[in-house]
Design an enzyme around this catalytic site. Structure first.
Site, PDB file in Angstrom:
ATOM      1  N   ASP A  11     104.003  72.856 -36.127  1.00 25.44           N
ATOM      2  CA  ASP A  11     103.881  71.416 -35.872  1.00 25.44           C
ATOM      3  C   ASP A  11     103.098  71.128 -34.597  1.00 25.44           C
ATOM      4  OD1 ASP A  11     105.566  70.710 -38.122  1.00 25.44           O
ATOM      5  OD2 ASP A  11     107.250  71.421 -36.921  1.00 25.44           O
ATOM      6  N   GLU A  22     105.662  63.735 -45.267  1.00 29.73           N
ATOM      7  CA  GLU A  22     106.120  63.830 -43.884  1.00 29.73           C
ATOM      8  C   GLU A  22     104.927  64.038 -42.958  1.00 29.73           C
ATOM      9  OE1 GLU A  22     108.796  67.124 -43.970  1.00 29.73           O
ATOM     10  OE2 GLU A  22     107.222  68.629 -43.996  1.00 29.73           O
TER      11      GLU A  22
END
Length: 490
Positions: free
Chosen positions: A88, A260
């Site tokens: 991420d 997401e």
């Protein structure tokens, strides 16, 4: 986002005092370049960049020290720039130094790395950028950090992060502040910034600062059945909600599992929302995008996959959690890909960086092949389109039956450099044929089309030099005959 189904990492060692000393060393090292962080601070990588000249809100990026951006030795858009666990990722530039932030990895709640360019070489900081967690958070569950540089009139860096709320099987979003891009970031006291427990919690915070300076936060609600992306306007300091969050994007029927990891930019005069679809620990994890004329939507999905395992030919698995980094050399896409499967939902993910260009609102990156059907070429009166059921798109062009016959194919790429052009063709003339391939009228090279039979559509490959944006590939007959099916650029 990480290890949702796995056990938490053990509580992390170290403290804010150690982190402060290391952060000071990193910051001073970054300020030794030609551009001091005190003078220059790159806007957030998720800050909008309108097509028209923006209002003088974000600070000006530091100027390039050379007309050609530095590329680290051995760099490839198909290889991780941080090979071990750095999931991420989000990157900002401060002065002459790039700072990367990632999901907790067992050594730090928020690992930090620095580099002289987006391509590296990246060096991990020995300390934790978020050594102190808020009182509401459990250790070992901090995911998807987003750091926003100081805006005009401020010296404060903001960090948005997700962490597990104590006593709950759910993530919430917190905010922390620091005076250095390396931290230590100190959480804001009180309750989480976002914590919709009725929707399973919230993860994947992403900052967006509009052209007028208005701050927004995007995030994803975490319950599988209702997982969606939300947008919320923030107060001018970025520390509190200014209005109720609005749902702007849900999962489509053609998308795996859920959506997401939002990232919002303004390109081509519109708002472009990049997002991931699927489980982060599976190979079908992918990056897609949607477009809107207003920041509040409605967002229309483009129906295109920006990144996927298949699009990379298996050379990068499960690419996603994309973050747009902008600097004086242009845009880059920062993302992660799976390095190792550890069982269940446990995976190690490395950080990748690739050049990013925009065809209006369409994102284009290096490392993924783009196919251009020959029937869409500029035929210049010397070739015709005809149906061929076994050809790509069921059509091809030809027959190239006279000398000098030239067709031109417009292609769009991200980044200057050498590209591979794969040419699909058929040649049933009984003899090999030769064509001349040019890029923007330069660098002619001869490609040989060997004889083919039956319904075969073989291919041949040549290298060309291209520049960012639109280019023109020319194919001119030298001798023989042939039919051209497609040109594929990688």
């Amino acid at each position: 986002m990480d290890l949702r189904a796995g056990r938490p990492w053990a509580p992390l060692l170290g403290g804010a005092a150690i982190t402060t000393v290391v952060a000071l060393i990193i910051t001073l090292a970054g300020s030794c370049g030609p551009d001091s962080p005190k003078r220059q601070a790159k806007p957030s990588p998720r800050t909008s960049a309108p097509a028209s000249p923006p209002a003088p809100a974000p600070p000006v990026p530091s100027p390039a020290s050379t007309p050609v951006p530095f590329v680290a030795p051995g760099y490839s858009p198909l290889k991780p720039v941080i090979g071990d666990n750095f999931a991420d990722p989000a990157v900002i530039k401060v002065g002459a130094t790039y700072y990367a932030y990632g999901t907790n990895n067992g050594d730090a709640s928020m690992p930090v790395a620095t580099a002289p360019s987006p391509t590296g070489p990246w060096i991990k900081a020995p300390a934790d950028g978020l050594a102190q967690l808020p009182s509401w958070a459990d250790a070992g569950w901090t995911w998807a950090p987003e750091v926003v540089p100081p805006q005009p009139g401020s010296r404060t860096y903001l960090l948005y992060f997700s962490a597990r709320r104590k006593g709950e099987d759910a993530q919430c979003i917190g905010v922390a502040t620091a005076v250095s891009p390396a931290g230590p970031f100190v959480p804001v006291a009180g309750d989480p910034l976002v914590c919709p427990l009725d929707l399973g919690g919230a993860i994947d915070p992403a900052s967006h600062i509009d052209a007028d300076g208005t701050r927004y936060l995007l995030y994803k609600t975490d319950a599988r059945e209702s997982a969606a992306i939300y947008l919320m306007r923030l107060t001018p300091d970025g520390l509190r909600p200014a209005e109720t969050a609005k749902r702007i994007l849900g999962r489509g029927k053609d998308e795996p599992v859920l959506v997401e990891a939002p990232d919002l930019v303004r390109r081509g005069g519109k708002y472009v929302l990049l997002y991931s679809a699927g489980w982060y620990f599976k190979s079908n994890y992918q990056t897609r995008y949607a477009v809107a004329s207003s920041i509040n939507g409605p967002y229309e999905k483009a129906g295109r996959v920006v990144q996927s395992t298949g699009a990379y030919g298996g050379k990068i698995e499960g690419p996603g959690s994309a973050d747009v980094l902008s600097d004086e050399s242009g845009d880059h896409l920062v993302f992660h890909g799976i390095q190792d499967y550890l069982g269940g939902s446990k995976v190690n993910r490395g950080m990748y960086v690739t050049p990013l260009a925009w065809d209006g609102t369409r994102p284009v990156i290096r490392g993924i092949a783009a196919r251009y059907e020959a029937e869409r070429a500029r035929l210049n009166g010397c070739a015709s389109t005809f149906k061929r059921p076994r050809a790509s798109g069921d059509k091809a062009i030809g027959p190239f039956d006279r000398d000098g016959c030239l067709v031109e194919v417009p292609v769009f790429v991200a980044g200057t450099g050498s590209y591979s052009v794969k040419i699909g063709y058929a040649n049933r003339s009984g003899n090999a044929s030769r064509f001349e391939l040019t890029a923007n009228g330069a660098g002619p090279r001869t490609v040989r089309l060997r004889e083919s039979g039956g319904d075969d559509w073989p291919s041949t490959t040549a290298e060309v030099q291209l520049k960012p944006g639109w280019n023109t590939l020319g194919l001119r007959r030298l001798d023989g005959r042939g039919q051209i099916d497609y040109l594929e650029v990688r």
